[in-house]
Design a protein around this motif. Structure first.
Motif, PDB file in Angstrom:
ATOM      1  N   VAL A  16       0.856  -1.187   0.000  1.00  0.00           N
ATOM      2  CA  VAL A  16       0.000   0.000   0.000  1.00  0.00           C
ATOM      3  C   VAL A  16       0.891   1.236   0.000  1.00  0.00           C
ATOM      4  CG1 VAL A  16      -1.925  -1.134   1.169  1.00  0.00           C
ATOM      5  CG2 VAL A  16      -0.141  -0.033   2.518  1.00  0.00           C
ATOM      6  N   ASP A  18       1.341   5.119   1.561  1.00  0.00           N
ATOM      7  CA  ASP A  18       0.887   5.995   2.627  1.00  0.00           C
ATOM      8  C   ASP A  18       0.602   7.383   2.062  1.00  0.00           C
ATOM      9  OD1 ASP A  18       3.357   6.992   2.128  1.00  0.00           O
ATOM     10  OD2 ASP A  18       4.022   7.075   4.211  1.00  0.00           O
ATOM     11  N   ASN A  19       0.227   8.322   2.947  1.00  0.00           N
ATOM     12  CA  ASN A  19      -0.145   9.661   2.481  1.00  0.00           C
ATOM     13  C   ASN A  19       1.050  10.466   1.970  1.00  0.00           C
ATOM     14  OD1 ASN A  19       1.114   9.954   4.905  1.00  0.00           O
ATOM     15  ND2 ASN A  19      -0.554  11.017   5.936  1.00  0.00           N
ATOM     16  N   ALA A  26       2.910  -4.916   3.269  1.00  0.00           N
ATOM     17  CA  ALA A  26       1.953  -5.185   4.335  1.00  0.00           C
ATOM     18  C   ALA A  26       1.420  -6.607   4.214  1.00  0.00           C
ATOM     19  CB  ALA A  26       0.801  -4.183   4.292  1.00  0.00           C
ATOM     20  N   THR A 104      -6.670  -0.008  16.749  1.00  0.00           N
ATOM     21  CA  THR A 104      -6.784   1.223  15.975  1.00  0.00           C
ATOM     22  C   THR A 104      -5.551   1.372  15.093  1.00  0.00           C
ATOM     23  OG1 THR A 104      -5.774   2.497  17.768  1.00  0.00           O
ATOM     24  CG2 THR A 104      -8.185   2.397  17.705  1.00  0.00           C
ATOM     25  N   VAL A 105      -5.683   2.164  14.033  1.00  0.00           N
ATOM     26  CA  VAL A 105      -4.548   2.405  13.141  1.00  0.00           C
ATOM     27  C   VAL A 105      -3.434   3.109  13.914  1.00  0.00           C
ATOM     28  CG1 VAL A 105      -3.780   3.621  11.076  1.00  0.00           C
ATOM     29  CG2 VAL A 105      -6.006   2.515  11.102  1.00  0.00           C
ATOM     30  N   ILE A 183      -1.501  -0.571   9.974  1.00  0.00           N
ATOM     31  CA  ILE A 183      -1.584   0.546   9.030  1.00  0.00           C
ATOM     32  C   ILE A 183      -2.971   0.702   8.417  1.00  0.00           C
ATOM     33  CG2 ILE A 183       0.860   0.494   8.478  1.00  0.00           C
ATOM     34  CD1 ILE A 183       0.266  -1.076   5.999  1.00  0.00           C
ATOM     35  N   SER A 184      -3.849  -0.312   8.566  1.00  0.00           N
ATOM     36  CA  SER A 184      -5.201  -0.185   8.011  1.00  0.00           C
ATOM     37  C   SER A 184      -6.126  -1.188   8.689  1.00  0.00           C
ATOM     38  CB  SER A 184      -5.191  -0.424   6.500  1.00  0.00           C
ATOM     39  OG  SER A 184      -6.495  -0.360   5.971  1.00  0.00           O
ATOM     40  N   ILE A 185      -7.385  -0.782   8.865  1.00  0.00           N
ATOM     41  CA  ILE A 185      -8.410  -1.655   9.449  1.00  0.00           C
ATOM     42  C   ILE A 185      -9.678  -1.517   8.618  1.00  0.00           C
ATOM     43  CG2 ILE A 185      -9.884  -2.084  11.451  1.00  0.00           C
ATOM     44  CD1 ILE A 185      -7.620  -1.139  13.228  1.00  0.00           C
ATOM     45  N   ASP A 186     -10.186  -2.640   8.100  1.00  0.00           N
ATOM     46  CA  ASP A 186     -11.424  -2.669   7.330  1.00  0.00           C
ATOM     47  C   ASP A 186     -12.462  -3.445   8.135  1.00  0.00           C
ATOM     48  OD1 ASP A 186     -13.505  -2.876   5.545  1.00  0.00           O
ATOM     49  OD2 ASP A 186     -12.261  -3.459   3.841  1.00  0.00           O
ATOM     50  N   LEU A 193      -4.475  -4.854   8.280  1.00  0.00           N
ATOM     51  CA  LEU A 193      -3.194  -4.762   7.572  1.00  0.00           C
ATOM     52  C   LEU A 193      -2.114  -4.347   8.545  1.00  0.00           C
ATOM     53  CD1 LEU A 193      -3.854  -3.014   4.127  1.00  0.00           C
ATOM     54  CD2 LEU A 193      -3.427  -5.425   4.560  1.00  0.00           C
ATOM     55  N   LYS A 195       2.186  -3.710   8.922  1.00  0.00           N
ATOM     56  CA  LYS A 195       3.377  -3.407   8.126  1.00  0.00           C
ATOM     57  C   LYS A 195       4.395  -4.536   8.275  1.00  0.00           C
ATOM     58  CE  LYS A 195       6.981   0.059   7.605  1.00  0.00           C
ATOM     59  NZ  LYS A 195       8.100  -0.813   7.962  1.00  0.00           N
TER      60      LYS A 195
END
Length: 274
Positions: A16, A18-19, A26, A104-105, A183-186, A193, A195
């Motif tokens: 993925v 990042d910003n 990941a 949490t992220v 780094i991510s939660i769906d 996810l 790292k």
């Protein structure tokens, strides 16, 4: 101290951005709600823990002594294939569900799982030994481990010493990877996810827990990496560089003209002096 912990199944690896535009490797983990099947208390059992189960199964795959563990107060059975204890996890009652939203992220976690099993393996692959002579005259000792040098008795006993590095089973070991970043939660698809890489093949069960020795600087690792330049920044940089080159060239031309004028004046002065 109570910890956050949950069981999941490894899906596989992906990548993925990042910003900041930086590519991050990941691992995707599918986490279905963990069904609480029991609790352990320090006063009674010597430690605090929560017993959970995942992956639905049928009655024929469950041992008879375990059958009543899956029976809820209404008399319905919830058979689970994998049962594990989550140490230092408290605050849940029997038949509660532990869900993905406990994380949490940005959380730093430890991931534990069984590595891929590779079966019986030779000493060269297992212990990174060197191969033997590869010439034809050497016979066939290329991948033999060689003598264990134990002699024929006396002080050198006729046995293999404990821990001797020889051929044997490779893999299928319990390994924990520390300080991985979420780094991510769906929550819709129950995908987490983290790292980096985690042990085990795809579909294997892993345990995700809050890091026991978290590293604060790991959380800021992505931000600390030099950021990738945007297109506008590159164009601006190129324009300023070209302008600087043009200025230097103009200064060089002025210097050449001045030098020529000085040479002409010097030549005139010599002629007048004659």
């Amino acid at each position: 101290m109570a910890r956050k912990s949950i069981l999941g199944r490894k899906v596989g690896m992906t990548r993925v951005f990042d910003n900041k535009g930086i590519l991050v490797p990941a691992t995707a983990i599918y986490i279905e709600p963990n069904l609480v099947l029991g609790t352990k208390e320090k006063a009674k059992d010597g430690y605090d823990a929560t017993v959970v189960g995942i992956i639905d199964t049928t009655e024929k795959h469950v041992n008879r002594p375990q059958k009543e563990m899956f029976k809820d107060p209404e008399g319905t059975y919830h058979f689970k294939q994998t049962i594990k204890e989550l140490r230092d996890v408290t605050g849940f009652n029997k038949f509660d569900s532990i869900k993905l939203d406990i994380f949490t992220v940005g959380d730093i976690v430890d991931v534990q799982g069984l590595t891929k099993g590779r079966g019986t393996t030779g000493a060269i692959k297992l212990w990174n030994f060197k191969v033997g002579p590869l010439g034809h005259g050497a016979g066939y000792p290329h991948r033999y481990s060689g003598s264990i040098a134990m002699g024929r008795g006396g002080s050198q006993a006729q046995r293999v010493t404990k821990g001797k590095k020889m051929a044997g089973r490779y893999g299928h070991e319990l390994v924990t990877i520390h300080n991985l970043e979420v780094i991510s939660i769906d929550l819709e698809q129950n995908i987490l996810l983290v790292k980096g890489a985690i042990p085990g093949p795809s579909k294997s069960v892993v345990k995700i827990s809050t890091a026991i020795k978290p590293k604060v600087e790991h959380k800021e690792f992505i931000a600390a990496v030099p950021t990738r330049e945007t297109v506008d920044e590159k164009e601006l940089k190129n324009e300023s560089h070209e302008a600087a080159i043009e200025t230097k060239q103009a200064e060089a031309k002025v210097d050449k003209v001045a030098l020529k004028q000085a040479e002409v004046e010097a030549t005139k002065a010599k002629e007048e002096s004659k």
